[in-house]
Design an enzyme around this catalytic site. Structure first.
Site, PDB file in Angstrom:
ATOM      1  CG  ASP A  97       5.380  16.804  11.904  1.00 32.19           C
ATOM      2  OD1 ASP A  97       4.672  16.917  12.926  1.00 32.19           O
ATOM      3  OD2 ASP A  97       6.607  17.444  11.737  1.00 32.19           O
ATOM      4  CB  CYS A 154       1.113   6.161  37.038  1.00 30.70           C
ATOM      5  SG  CYS A 154       2.261   6.311  35.874  1.00 30.70           S
ATOM      6  CB  CYS A 161       8.479  16.684  32.983  1.00 32.02           C
ATOM      7  SG  CYS A 161       8.576  18.206  32.086  1.00 32.02           S
ATOM      8  CB  CYS A 176       8.112  20.407  25.985  1.00 32.40           C
ATOM      9  SG  CYS A 176       8.883  19.015  25.819  1.00 32.40           S
ATOM     10  CB  CYS A 204      13.588  16.485  26.498  1.00 25.86           C
ATOM     11  SG  CYS A 204      13.313  15.877  28.221  1.00 25.86           S
ATOM     12  CB  CYS A 207       7.631  12.562  29.836  1.00 25.60           C
ATOM     13  SG  CYS A 207       7.555  12.860  27.946  1.00 25.60           S
ATOM     14  CB  CYS A 211       5.907   6.051  30.180  1.00 26.17           C
ATOM     15  SG  CYS A 211       4.127   5.635  29.795  1.00 26.17           S
TER      16      CYS A 211
END
Length: 267
Positions: A97, A154, A161, A176, A204, A207, A211
């Site tokens: 990170d 796609c 979102c 976001c 969150c 998304c 997928c």
């Protein structure tokens, strides 16, 4: 890389690849950059799957319900780096990170998956439910580098979102909903409405849930992520949580605020 892989697999790090250090340029500017070996030659990228399944009442992003991945990555990588350094007489420096390496790009170049429109790596077995960590070494390695692959675009993540942060131009992290939950201070009415719509006190996952490449994602094989799964955060648990979980870096106030916002709904 074949010489290195047995050390990684012995530690449970089975999803790995390597790229030349030069392929990771330009680097990100951060304090951790000073830890890089002076003559860095290769970057070993590790994907750490963290998906533990579905949990009723979950009010945290999936990455936040498991033990802090910063600590997990350090506990897994640091002993390996020590053994590698002793056996190969080279430097092996771990990062997670807080890294000067552009992690998703490096992971994709290392052959660990495709880059999604949401900016995350999508692993073929574990989907986007993976943390990324790196080991930078000055030991030249036979690398697994390949061209960066992209998802099929796609549009499922764009449509899902709630904040509209995924567009034709890519992903805008400032918009976001995950970033909204992490903001300090008072939120606008629009931001509060987004948190209510998202239903999470931190993060969150919309998304990623939308997928299609995440359908059938396998659960983590790493025992450490099963040791203390906490899918539900309550106000009385916040102070303890900020000391030991990945969501703690902002302190307790944003979490308490978000819980209060969610408490005003009839979810």
């Amino acid at each position: 890389m074949n010489r290195i892989r047995p050390y990684l697999e012995a530690a449970g790090l089975t999803e790995t690849g390597a790229v030349p250090f030069a392929s990771c340029l330009p680097l990100l500017e951060c304090r951790a950059k000073a830890r890089l070996p002076e003559k860095a030659a290769a970057v070993i990228v590790c994907a750490l799957p963290y998906y533990t399944g579905e949990w009723e009442g979950r009010n945290l992003s999936r990455y936040a319900i498991v033990p802090d991945y910063h600590r997990v990555a350090a506990a897994l990588l640091e002993p390996v780096c020590g053994r590698l350094a002793a056996d190969f007489g080279a430097q092996f420096v771990p990062f997670a990170d807080n890294s000067p390496i552009r992690e998703v790009d490096a992971a994709a170049r290392a052959g660990l998956g495709a880059v999604g429109e949401h900016g995350l790596l999508i692993h073929p077995r574990y989907g986007s439910w993976v943390f990324l960590a790196e080991i930078v070494t000055d030991l030249p390695l036979a690398c697994t580098e390949q061209p960066v692959r992209r998802c099929p675009s796609c549009g499922a993540c764009r449509r899902a979102c709630p904040a509209g942060c995924i567009g034709e131009g890519g992903f805008d992290p400032a918009r976001c909903l995950s970033a909204v939950t992490q903001k300090k201070g008072a939120l606008t009415p629009e931001e509060e409405a987004l948190i209510r719509a998202g239903g999470l006190a931190w993060g969150c996952d919309r998304c990623q849930e939308a997928c299609p490449l995440n359908r059938g994602a396998e659960k983590t094989p790493l025992p450490v992520f099963w040791e203390d799964v906490r899918p539900v955060l309550r106000a009385e648990e916040v102070n303890a949580g900020v000391r030991e979980r990945a969501y703690g870096f902002r302190g307790p106030k944003p979490l308490l605020r978000n819980l209060e916002i969610l408490g005003s709904t009839d979810r």
